[in-house]
Write a protein that holds these residues in place. Structure first.
Motif, PDB file in Angstrom:
ATOM      1  N   ALA A  20       0.822  -1.218  -0.206  1.00 36.95           N
ATOM      2  CA  ALA A  20       0.113   0.095  -0.040  1.00 36.95           C
ATOM      3  C   ALA A  20       0.868   1.224  -0.013  1.00 36.95           C
ATOM      4  N   ARG A  21       2.115   1.246   0.593  1.00 39.84           N
ATOM      5  CA  ARG A  21       3.045   2.465   0.634  1.00 39.84           C
ATOM      6  C   ARG A  21       4.024   2.294  -0.686  1.00 39.84           C
ATOM      7  N   LEU A  22       3.881   1.524  -1.758  1.00 39.23           N
ATOM      8  CA  LEU A  22       4.931   1.402  -2.832  1.00 39.23           C
ATOM      9  C   LEU A  22       4.373   2.344  -3.765  1.00 39.23           C
ATOM     10  N   LEU A  23       5.182   3.351  -4.063  1.00 34.90           N
ATOM     11  CA  LEU A  23       4.906   4.415  -5.069  1.00 34.90           C
ATOM     12  C   LEU A  23       5.391   3.775  -6.373  1.00 34.90           C
ATOM     13  N   ALA A  24       6.592   3.376  -6.542  1.00 35.88           N
ATOM     14  CA  ALA A  24       7.310   2.903  -7.846  1.00 35.88           C
ATOM     15  C   ALA A  24       8.274   2.294  -7.544  1.00 35.88           C
ATOM     16  N   THR A  25       8.702   1.464  -8.815  1.00 32.89           N
ATOM     17  CA  THR A  25       9.913   0.622  -8.669  1.00 32.89           C
ATOM     18  C   THR A  25      10.728   0.847  -9.715  1.00 32.89           C
ATOM     19  N   ILE A  26      11.895   0.901  -9.606  1.00 31.47           N
ATOM     20  CA  ILE A  26      13.067   1.160 -10.570  1.00 31.47           C
ATOM     21  C   ILE A  26      13.893  -0.107 -10.776  1.00 31.47           C
ATOM     22  N   VAL A  27      13.882  -0.729 -11.897  1.00 25.83           N
ATOM     23  CA  VAL A  27      14.567  -1.901 -12.240  1.00 25.83           C
ATOM     24  C   VAL A  27      15.961  -1.352 -13.217  1.00 25.83           C
ATOM     25  N   LEU A  28      17.077  -2.019 -12.937  1.00 21.72           N
ATOM     26  CA  LEU A  28      18.290  -1.566 -14.009  1.00 21.72           C
ATOM     27  C   LEU A  28      18.549  -2.865 -14.648  1.00 21.72           C
ATOM     28  N   ALA A  29      18.679  -2.711 -15.792  1.00 24.23           N
ATOM     29  CA  ALA A  29      19.068  -3.957 -16.568  1.00 24.23           C
ATOM     30  C   ALA A  29      20.380  -3.535 -17.566  1.00 24.23           C
ATOM     31  N   PRO A  30      21.412  -4.578 -17.825  1.00 23.94           N
ATOM     32  CA  PRO A  30      21.239  -5.786 -17.340  1.00 23.94           C
ATOM     33  C   PRO A  30      21.353  -6.089 -15.648  1.00 23.94           C
ATOM     34  N   SER A  31      20.812  -7.287 -15.592  1.00 29.51           N
ATOM     35  CA  SER A  31      20.861  -7.621 -14.009  1.00 29.51           C
ATOM     36  C   SER A  31      22.067  -8.255 -13.597  1.00 29.51           C
ATOM     37  N   GLU A  32      23.119  -8.294 -14.520  1.00 24.09           N
ATOM     38  CA  GLU A  32      24.426  -8.724 -13.813  1.00 24.09           C
ATOM     39  C   GLU A  32      25.346  -7.677 -14.111  1.00 24.09           C
ATOM     40  N   CYS A  33      26.404  -8.017 -13.751  1.00 23.58           N
ATOM     41  CA  CYS A  33      27.372  -6.897 -13.539  1.00 23.58           C
ATOM     42  C   CYS A  33      28.641  -7.231 -14.565  1.00 23.58           C
ATOM     43  N   ARG A  34      28.360  -6.774 -15.591  1.00 21.45           N
ATOM     44  CA  ARG A  34      29.494  -6.758 -16.764  1.00 21.45           C
ATOM     45  C   ARG A  34      30.106  -5.686 -17.020  1.00 21.45           C
ATOM     46  N   ASP A  35      31.657  -6.087 -16.964  1.00 14.70           N
ATOM     47  CA  ASP A  35      32.568  -4.828 -17.053  1.00 14.70           C
ATOM     48  C   ASP A  35      32.453  -4.061 -18.352  1.00 14.70           C
ATOM     49  N   ASP A  36      32.287  -4.906 -19.494  1.00 12.71           N
ATOM     50  CA  ASP A  36      32.130  -4.396 -20.551  1.00 12.71           C
ATOM     51  C   ASP A  36      30.887  -3.926 -21.174  1.00 12.71           C
ATOM     52  N   ALA A  37      29.945  -3.788 -20.380  1.00 13.99           N
ATOM     53  CA  ALA A  37      28.699  -2.941 -20.613  1.00 13.99           C
ATOM     54  C   ALA A  37      28.833  -1.664 -20.821  1.00 13.99           C
ATOM     55  N   THR A  38      28.096  -1.675 -22.296  1.00 19.13           N
ATOM     56  CA  THR A  38      28.065  -0.028 -22.840  1.00 19.13           C
ATOM     57  C   THR A  38      26.811   0.671 -22.593  1.00 19.13           C
ATOM     58  N   GLU A  39      25.703   0.091 -22.108  1.00 18.15           N
ATOM     59  CA  GLU A  39      24.562   0.801 -21.680  1.00 18.15           C
ATOM     60  C   GLU A  39      23.847   0.022 -20.603  1.00 18.15           C
ATOM     61  N   VAL A  40      22.810   0.952 -20.345  1.00 14.28           N
ATOM     62  CA  VAL A  40      21.879   0.258 -19.114  1.00 14.28           C
ATOM     63  C   VAL A  40      20.481   0.814 -19.661  1.00 14.28           C
ATOM     64  N   THR A  41      19.480  -0.179 -19.241  1.00  8.53           N
ATOM     65  CA  THR A  41      17.982   0.194 -19.420  1.00  8.53           C
ATOM     66  C   THR A  41      17.551   0.549 -18.154  1.00  8.53           C
ATOM     67  N   ILE A  42      16.844   1.666 -17.775  1.00  8.28           N
ATOM     68  CA  ILE A  42      16.358   2.056 -16.719  1.00  8.28           C
ATOM     69  C   ILE A  42      14.801   1.963 -16.997  1.00  8.28           C
ATOM     70  N   THR A  43      13.810   0.874 -16.195  1.00 12.56           N
ATOM     71  CA  THR A  43      12.673   0.722 -16.252  1.00 12.56           C
ATOM     72  C   THR A  43      11.911   1.069 -15.165  1.00 12.56           C
TER      73      THR A  43
ATOM     74  N   THR B 232      23.221   5.442 -22.440  1.00  8.84           N
ATOM     75  CA  THR B 232      24.809   4.845 -23.058  1.00  8.84           C
ATOM     76  C   THR B 232      25.681   5.064 -21.704  1.00  8.84           C
ATOM     77  N   LEU B 233      26.437   4.075 -21.591  1.00  6.62           N
ATOM     78  CA  LEU B 233      27.565   4.391 -20.613  1.00  6.62           C
ATOM     79  C   LEU B 233      28.949   4.594 -21.180  1.00  6.62           C
ATOM     80  N   ALA B 234      29.291   4.129 -22.377  1.00  6.83           N
ATOM     81  CA  ALA B 234      30.330   4.194 -23.033  1.00  6.83           C
ATOM     82  C   ALA B 234      31.078   5.506 -23.142  1.00  6.83           C
ATOM     83  N   ASP B 235      30.281   6.521 -23.277  1.00  2.00           N
ATOM     84  CA  ASP B 235      30.830   7.965 -23.202  1.00  2.00           C
ATOM     85  C   ASP B 235      30.899   8.773 -21.860  1.00  2.00           C
ATOM     86  N   VAL B 236      30.416   7.807 -20.937  1.00  2.00           N
ATOM     87  CA  VAL B 236      30.487   8.569 -19.385  1.00  2.00           C
ATOM     88  C   VAL B 236      31.603   8.002 -18.573  1.00  2.00           C
TER      89      VAL B 236
END
Length: 385
Positions: free
Chosen positions: A89-112, A127-131
């Protein structure tokens, strides 16, 4: 009711949120018209990454700060693989970050974002590659805050359906506080751009007028072919002319040039070759515009000659050559028809009188030469220098 899942580009979030300002401002002091339960908790589901591709601990720390400015002070981060211990009843929103595993070579992340208040989900791909690695948690925290702000702002739109759960009053106040100044800034930016556009348009007009004035006053080289007819001498000349035309102030114009012409005259008792080479100087007026009309008074001065040859049946007639200085005053009118930015076509007519002549005589009568009234026509081209 569950709404369609949509994807919102990051650059569109501030503009989308800005569209709700007027409605929000008008309702900022009013009570919420719905009696939905107040929800104050946001759950963040992110893999427990350390360092790369981003540091979750640093991300959560910065995210708490960003969401606090939005009026959300309860942020829960469940352990990996375990559900969040939150009162539904107190849950306003849920934020999910994907991919769900920690990959060092990940170049982007999806925020849902799953927003319970508006019963919809939104997604943003970042995009993470340029940050830089150290800057990624802050950039991601800002992106999450903007996504949630844009989603909650829809609740303030006129005609929006009642929320399933109501955000706390602090969220509404924070949105108004954050977006109303943005509306003023956007209005000022719009006014500034309109002013800049007007100034740029005025500058282009002034530049065009200056360029046109410079082009109109620039020297022009006129090259033309012409014919002069002198009826009292039964003579016609065909030649060419090169003249430099200069514009003065207002409609005043000047012209300097050189002319050369020759012609044959066939008579009953003789034939004659007549020619002239002159320099010319003129002053007159010239209109302005795409098509120009020139009217000049021109003085021609130079050398003229006539060489006569007796006809075969005139045995008692002797040939003779004669040359002398000549001068003629002509009124010349011509039209300039534009071809492109530098070239123009020329057509003109001449009318005048020979002040100092040269003639070929037969039995003491002037039968050929350069003298008397002059009628002429010309055609050519003009090149802007």
């Amino acid at each position: 009711m569950k709404r369609r899942r949509t994807r919102v580009p990051g650059a569109a979030l501030p503009l989308f949120a800005l569209a709700t300002i007027i409605s929000m401002a008008s309702r900022s002091g009013a009570e919420s018209p719905v009696s939905a339960p107040i929800a104050t908790t946001v759950v963040v589901d992110a893999p427990p990454c350390i360092g790369r591709p981003y540091d979750r601990g640093h991300l959560v720390e910065l995210l708490r700060i960003e969401l606090a400015t939005l009026g959300v002070n309860e942020v829960v981060v469940p352990r990996a693989g375990t559900p969040a211990e939150v009162d539904p009843a107190r849950l306003l929103a849920t934020i999910v970050l994907a991919p769900s595993e920690c990959r060092d070579d990940a170049t982007e992340v999806t925020i849902t974002l799953v927003d319970r208040a508006s019963s919809k989900s939104m997604e943003r791909r970042m995009t993470l590659a340029d940050v830089g690695v150290d800057e990624r948690p802050r950039a991601m925290a800002i992106a999450v805050s903007e996504l949630l702000s844009a989603s909650l702002a829809e609740l303030e739109l006129a005609g929006s359906p009642p929320p399933a759960v109501a955000p706390p009053p602090e969220v509404h106040a924070a949105l108004v506080y954050r977006l109303v100044p943005a509306m003023d800034a956007a209005r000022r930016e719009t006014d500034r751009r309109i002013l800049e556009d007007r100034e740029e348009q005025s500058r282009r007009v002034r530049a065009g007028e200056t360029e046109r004035a410079v082009r109109e006053r620039a020297p022009e080289l006129d090259v033309s072919a012409f014919t002069w007819a002198m009826p009292s001498r039964q003579t016609a000349l065909l030649g060419g002319a090169a003249r430099l035309r200069l514009r003065g102030s207002h409609a005043l114009a000047f012209r300097l040039g050189a002319d050369f012409a020759m012609g044959d005259v066939a008579l009953e008792s003789a034939s004659a070759l007549v020619g002239a080479a002159t320099a010319s100087a003129g002053i007159g007026v010239a209109t302005r515009g795409p098509t120009e009309l020139d009217v000049f008074t021109t003085l021609h001065a130079g050398y003229g000659f006539a060489h006569g040859t007796p006809s075969g049946g005139a045995g008692d007639v002797q040939g003779h050559s004669y040359g002398n200085g000549i001068a003629a005053l002509l009124f010349e009118a011509s039209l300039r028809l534009p071809i492109d930015a530098r070239w123009s076509a020329l057509v003109g007519v001449d009318l005048g009188y020979v002040l100092a002549d040269v003639s070929f005589l037969s039995d003491s009568s002037r039968i050929a030469g350069i003298g008397g009234a002059v009628l002429g026509a010309s055609a050519g081209a003009s090149l802007g220098l």
